[in-house]
Design a protein around this motif. Structure first.
Motif, PDB file in Angstrom:
ATOM      1  N   SER A  76       0.826  -1.209   0.000  1.00 32.85           N
ATOM      2  CA  SER A  76       0.000   0.000   0.000  1.00 32.85           C
ATOM      3  C   SER A  76       0.859   1.257   0.000  1.00 32.85           C
ATOM      4  O   SER A  76       1.872   1.337   0.700  1.00 32.85           O
ATOM      5  N   HIS A  77       0.429   2.222  -0.778  1.00 32.30           N
ATOM      6  CA  HIS A  77       1.046   3.550  -0.751  1.00 32.30           C
ATOM      7  C   HIS A  77       0.642   4.177   0.587  1.00 32.30           C
ATOM      8  O   HIS A  77      -0.499   4.002   1.039  1.00 32.30           O
ATOM      9  N   PRO A  78       1.546   4.898   1.242  1.00 33.08           N
ATOM     10  CA  PRO A  78       1.173   5.505   2.527  1.00 33.08           C
ATOM     11  C   PRO A  78      -0.012   6.456   2.417  1.00 33.08           C
ATOM     12  O   PRO A  78      -0.746   6.649   3.388  1.00 33.08           O
ATOM     13  N   GLY A  79      -0.231   7.018   1.237  1.00 30.39           N
ATOM     14  CA  GLY A  79      -1.396   7.887   1.049  1.00 30.39           C
ATOM     15  C   GLY A  79      -2.703   7.130   1.208  1.00 30.39           C
ATOM     16  O   GLY A  79      -3.674   7.660   1.744  1.00 30.39           O
ATOM     17  N   ALA A  80      -2.731   5.873   0.760  1.00 28.28           N
ATOM     18  CA  ALA A  80      -3.941   5.057   0.916  1.00 28.28           C
ATOM     19  C   ALA A  80      -4.191   4.756   2.383  1.00 28.28           C
ATOM     20  O   ALA A  80      -5.339   4.777   2.850  1.00 28.28           O
ATOM     21  N   VAL A  81      -3.125   4.488   3.108  1.00 28.32           N
ATOM     22  CA  VAL A  81      -3.243   4.225   4.545  1.00 28.32           C
ATOM     23  C   VAL A  81      -3.728   5.489   5.257  1.00 28.32           C
ATOM     24  O   VAL A  81      -4.642   5.445   6.082  1.00 28.32           O
ATOM     25  N   LEU A  82      -3.130   6.611   4.905  1.00 27.54           N
ATOM     26  CA  LEU A  82      -3.505   7.887   5.501  1.00 27.54           C
ATOM     27  C   LEU A  82      -4.964   8.223   5.219  1.00 27.54           C
ATOM     28  O   LEU A  82      -5.681   8.714   6.094  1.00 27.54           O
ATOM     29  N   ASP A  83      -5.413   7.911   4.013  1.00 30.15           N
ATOM     30  CA  ASP A  83      -6.810   8.169   3.639  1.00 30.15           C
ATOM     31  C   ASP A  83      -7.765   7.357   4.503  1.00 30.15           C
ATOM     32  O   ASP A  83      -8.888   7.782   4.765  1.00 30.15           O
TER      33      ASP A  83
END
Length: 100
Positions: free
Chosen positions: A13-20
């Motif tokens: 996972s891209h950290p942006g997806a996790v952050l979202d």
């Protein structure tokens, strides 16, 4: 310690997806989060949309904001980047060097 087994064919996972996924649990808007992090709203949206990587600077800000440190955000970004590089960079002409 339990080590998670991940399908090597599945991109980390891209950290942006996790952050979202994390932001809604904070009760704050994305605009509020961007302001708290000291980054532009557009920069945050680019990370969330996986158009920009999480830089060390942003990782430090996220680590402070969420209390988990910069390293976890950088590890997520590195795993994501390495997975793509191993599939997109032509290394066919580079020999594997063995120690003598």
């Amino acid at each position: 310690m339990y080590k998670a087994i991940r399908d090597p064919n599945r991109c980390p996972s891209h950290p942006g997806a996790v952050l979202d996924d994390i932001i809604p649990a904070t009760g704050k808007t994305k605009v509020e989060i961007a302001k708290l992090l000291g980054i532009s709203r557009q920069h945050l949206y680019d990370i969330l949309g996986e158009r920009k990587p999480v830089s060390p600077d942003v990782a430090a800000r996220l680590g402070k904001a969420f209390g988990d440190g910069a390293e976890i955000w950088l590890q997520m970004q590195a795993a994501h980047d390495a997975w793509h590089a191993e599939r997109e960079v032509d290394v066919s002409k580079i020999p594997t060097i063995r120690a003598a």
